[in-house]
Design a protein around this motif. Structure first.
Motif, PDB file in Angstrom:
ATOM      1  N   LEU A 201      13.466 -11.685  -6.951  1.00  0.00           N
ATOM      2  CA  LEU A 201      12.423 -12.560  -7.393  1.00  0.00           C
ATOM      3  C   LEU A 201      11.283 -13.150  -6.923  1.00  0.00           C
ATOM      4  N   GLN A 202      11.228 -13.044  -5.823  1.00  0.00           N
ATOM      5  CA  GLN A 202       9.901 -13.358  -4.850  1.00  0.00           C
ATOM      6  C   GLN A 202       8.790 -12.525  -5.518  1.00  0.00           C
ATOM      7  N   GLY A 203       9.216 -11.070  -5.805  1.00  0.00           N
ATOM      8  CA  GLY A 203       8.128 -10.105  -6.072  1.00  0.00           C
ATOM      9  C   GLY A 203       7.806 -10.384  -7.559  1.00  0.00           C
ATOM     10  N   LEU A 204       9.037 -10.647  -8.328  1.00  0.00           N
ATOM     11  CA  LEU A 204       8.671 -11.209  -9.718  1.00  0.00           C
ATOM     12  C   LEU A 204       7.655 -12.392  -9.703  1.00  0.00           C
ATOM     13  N   ALA A 205       7.633 -13.333  -8.973  1.00  0.00           N
ATOM     14  CA  ALA A 205       6.781 -14.446  -8.838  1.00  0.00           C
ATOM     15  C   ALA A 205       5.483 -14.087  -8.733  1.00  0.00           C
ATOM     16  N   PHE A 206       5.326 -12.944  -7.533  1.00  0.00           N
ATOM     17  CA  PHE A 206       4.059 -12.451  -7.299  1.00  0.00           C
ATOM     18  C   PHE A 206       3.299 -11.704  -8.538  1.00  0.00           C
ATOM     19  N   TYR A 207       4.255 -11.066  -9.277  1.00  0.00           N
ATOM     20  CA  TYR A 207       3.961 -10.485 -10.478  1.00  0.00           C
ATOM     21  C   TYR A 207       3.335 -11.222 -11.387  1.00  0.00           C
ATOM     22  N   VAL A 208       3.864 -12.325 -11.769  1.00  0.00           N
ATOM     23  CA  VAL A 208       3.677 -13.082 -13.209  1.00  0.00           C
ATOM     24  C   VAL A 208       2.830 -14.122 -12.920  1.00  0.00           C
ATOM     25  N   THR A 209       2.538 -14.723 -11.402  1.00  0.00           N
ATOM     26  CA  THR A 209       2.038 -16.061 -11.225  1.00  0.00           C
ATOM     27  C   THR A 209       0.366 -15.422 -11.070  1.00  0.00           C
ATOM     28  N   PRO A 210      -0.392 -16.268 -12.116  1.00  0.00           N
ATOM     29  CA  PRO A 210      -1.843 -15.900 -11.890  1.00  0.00           C
ATOM     30  C   PRO A 210      -2.794 -16.313 -10.776  1.00  0.00           C
ATOM     31  N   ASP A 211      -3.642 -15.710 -10.154  1.00  0.00           N
ATOM     32  CA  ASP A 211      -4.279 -15.917  -9.164  1.00  0.00           C
ATOM     33  C   ASP A 211      -5.838 -16.135  -9.384  1.00  0.00           C
ATOM     34  N   PHE A 212      -6.401 -17.164  -9.359  1.00  0.00           N
ATOM     35  CA  PHE A 212      -7.887 -17.479  -9.814  1.00  0.00           C
ATOM     36  C   PHE A 212      -8.575 -17.528  -8.710  1.00  0.00           C
ATOM     37  N   SER A 213      -8.203 -17.130  -7.329  1.00  0.00           N
ATOM     38  CA  SER A 213      -8.840 -17.491  -6.276  1.00  0.00           C
ATOM     39  C   SER A 213     -10.152 -16.155  -6.189  1.00  0.00           C
ATOM     40  N   PHE A 271       5.289  -4.644 -19.513  1.00  0.00           N
ATOM     41  CA  PHE A 271       5.522  -5.803 -18.806  1.00  0.00           C
ATOM     42  C   PHE A 271       6.812  -5.457 -18.042  1.00  0.00           C
ATOM     43  N   LEU A 272       7.867  -4.677 -18.664  1.00  0.00           N
ATOM     44  CA  LEU A 272       9.036  -4.205 -17.929  1.00  0.00           C
ATOM     45  C   LEU A 272       8.773  -3.217 -16.656  1.00  0.00           C
ATOM     46  N   ALA A 273       7.845  -2.391 -16.940  1.00  0.00           N
ATOM     47  CA  ALA A 273       7.330  -1.382 -15.919  1.00  0.00           C
ATOM     48  C   ALA A 273       6.955  -2.243 -14.614  1.00  0.00           C
ATOM     49  N   GLY A 274       6.185  -3.134 -14.969  1.00  0.00           N
ATOM     50  CA  GLY A 274       5.681  -3.947 -13.886  1.00  0.00           C
ATOM     51  C   GLY A 274       6.979  -4.862 -13.221  1.00  0.00           C
ATOM     52  N   MET A 275       7.965  -5.305 -13.786  1.00  0.00           N
ATOM     53  CA  MET A 275       9.117  -5.882 -13.515  1.00  0.00           C
ATOM     54  C   MET A 275       9.921  -4.816 -12.725  1.00  0.00           C
ATOM     55  N   MET A 276       9.887  -3.659 -12.954  1.00  0.00           N
ATOM     56  CA  MET A 276      10.633  -2.536 -12.370  1.00  0.00           C
ATOM     57  C   MET A 276      10.094  -2.053 -11.169  1.00  0.00           C
ATOM     58  N   ILE A 277       8.781  -2.154 -10.961  1.00  0.00           N
ATOM     59  CA  ILE A 277       7.943  -1.346  -9.831  1.00  0.00           C
ATOM     60  C   ILE A 277       7.733  -2.455  -8.716  1.00  0.00           C
ATOM     61  N   ILE A 278       6.926  -3.507  -9.364  1.00  0.00           N
ATOM     62  CA  ILE A 278       6.441  -4.359  -8.308  1.00  0.00           C
ATOM     63  C   ILE A 278       7.284  -5.407  -7.379  1.00  0.00           C
ATOM     64  N   PRO A 279       8.575  -5.848  -7.918  1.00  0.00           N
ATOM     65  CA  PRO A 279       9.593  -6.451  -7.082  1.00  0.00           C
ATOM     66  C   PRO A 279       9.876  -5.586  -6.196  1.00  0.00           C
ATOM     67  N   ALA A 280      10.581  -4.286  -6.570  1.00  0.00           N
ATOM     68  CA  ALA A 280      10.942  -3.449  -5.605  1.00  0.00           C
ATOM     69  C   ALA A 280       9.886  -2.960  -4.480  1.00  0.00           C
TER      70      ALA A 280
END
Length: 466
Positions: A201-213, A271-280
């Motif tokens: 779930l932390q990986g999912l947050a990293f995936y979907v949270t915008p980073d404007f820095s 989107f599902l591909a990102g949810m599949m790979i990035i959290p893992a």
């Protein structure tokens, strides 16, 4: 040369075949990597806006041109405006270039799938395994040949009995596998030696949270180019594929509805591909595991599977099976476009042209394989990256030709032919084209400007400005 009865049986067959073309290797490894590289949710937001605007316009244009002219890309632009037949030739170049390396990547996937079938896969997770494989003389060519032969067999069977039938079987299975693995990724947890815990779930947050820095005008243009090049490759637009598939669509099919369904399929799977790979990857390797391109799939993920323990092997088998499905559906669409164009060009039947394109694909794919050993070189590309033979083919087709083709197509449709030509084709059967106003505005005023900017970015011209 159009085969008698060469068409999809109906709307479902067309949508699944087109979605199969759209849902490919680019969705699985490229989309997640770009999300991680380009600000997570920021890239997602930019990509979604592009799909609903540019993606919709380019997809609708290609499909409508194909159905209206009943010709493949090489001849369709000539039928629209004889003086613009050069655009058909440019479009023909894109799948010709992509076909040189797509079966090579398909061979890599085949290799890893078989590795996990016959072993526990620990060797695949070892440092240097992937590099050792692709730089060897024979193995990459053998696995490429297996993948290419399967692709050619599907295309050889034709539109309805080959591509459509194959897509109806494969696509539901592909979606199901992606969904299962994505849900599984969210349940993962890992504890480091220092006691810190990372979760899916932390990986999912990293995936979907915008980073404007650190966001600047130049950086935003780079993100925009990444998202647009992903859109080109993902939706199979500006490469003749959707024009070819559009030429197989029957007149009674609701194009507006079909286009919407393809957009939903493609964006949902990406989107599902990102949810599949990035959290893992995040759980087991942290942010350092978000390597680009082949490294993500063939180096980082095997380490993730190895870290999963006894679950790693079955998950790896399912993953590379899914990857194989995705690569095959896309490679079939690329080869079909070449075969269909050659049938029009040389007035020969499908079987002969399938053989000719197959030989071309085999020879060029062997050269790409040799690009990692006998023919290895490094070349600085205008977009700032450094690559060898495969990267050069990918740059010319995706970053250079596709924006240029989209620019010329938008000028042709928006200012020479007129957008009402496309709108009329979409509304052929009396269906209401809800986004007709948006289409007219985008194809005339927005698409040409943005495509020109993206083309200049891809050539490195903007480095002189920013």
């Amino acid at each position: 040369m159009k085969e008698k009865g060469s068409s999809f049986s109906g709307s479902i067959g067309f949508v699944l075949a087109a979605a199969g073309s759209a849902v490919g290797v680019g969705n699985i490894w490229r989309f997640p990597y770009l999300c991680a590289k380009d600000g997570g949710g920021l890239f997602l937001l930019v990509y979604l806006v592009l799909v609903l605007t540019f993606g919709f316009v380019l997809l609708t244009t290609d499909i409508a041109i194909g159905r209206k002219t009943k010709k493949n890309a090489l001849r369709a632009f000539e039928a629209l405006k004889p003086k613009w037949k050069f655009l058909g030739k440019l479009t023909f170049l894109v799948p010709a270039l992509i076909m040189t390396y797509y079966s090579v990547i398909g061979g890599w996937i085949t290799k890893y799938f078989l590795t996990y079938i016959i072993s526990d896969g620990k060797d695949a997770a070892a440092d240097g395994y992937f590099t050792s494989f692709i730089t060897s003389d024979i193995a990459p060519i053998v696995f490429m040949l297996i993948f290419l032969a399967l692709t050619a067999w599907v295309v050889y069977r034709g539109v309805e009995k080959g591509i459509e039938q194959f897509s109806k079987i494969i696509m539901p299975g592909l979606i199901l596998l992606i969904l299962i693995i994505a849900i599984f990724s969210l349940t993962l947890t890992h504890t480091d030696t220092d006691g810190s815990v990372r979760t899916g779930l932390q990986g999912l947050a990293f995936y979907v949270t915008p980073d404007f820095s650190g966001l600047t005008v130049k950086r935003f243009l780079e993100i925009l180019l990444d998202a647009m090049s992903q859109l080109f490759f993902s939706l199979s637009v500006s490469m003749g594929i959707m024009i070819t598939y559009g030429s197989y669509v029957k007149n009674e099919v609701n194009l507006n509805k079909a286009t919407n369904q393809i957009e939903i399929f493609d964006t949902g799977v990406a989107f599902l591909a990102g949810m599949m790979i990035i959290p893992a990857v995040f759980v087991f390797l942290g942010t350092d595991g978000m390597a680009s391109g082949p490294s993500l799939i063939f180096i980082s993920l095997p380490k993730v599977f190895n870290a999963m323990g006894f679950l790693g092997r079955p998950v790896a088998v399912a993953f590379f099976l899914m990857m194989g499905f995705a690569a095959l559906t896309s490679c079939v669409s690329v080869m079909e476009t070449l075969v269909a164009n050659c049938m029009e060009l040389y007035h020969k039947p499908r079987k002969k042209m399938c053989g000719a394109v197959g030989i071309y694909s085999l020879i060029t794919a062997i050269l790409i394989c040799l690009g990692y050993n006998k023919l290895y070189f490094e070349l600085s590309l205008p977009n700032g990256s450094v690559g060898q033979l495969l990267d050069v083919m990918d740059y010319i087709s995706n970053s250079f030709l596709m924006p240029f083709i989209s620019l010329l197509t938008s000028i042709l449709i928006g200012w020479v032919i007129g957008p009402d030509w496309i709108v009329g084709e979409v509304e052929r059967n009396g269906e209401h084209f809800k986004r007709a106003g948006l289409y007219r505005f985008m194809i005339r005023y927005v698409v040409p400007v943005v495509m020109l900017i993206l083309f200049l970015v891809s050539t490195g011209f903007t480095d002189l400005v920013f």
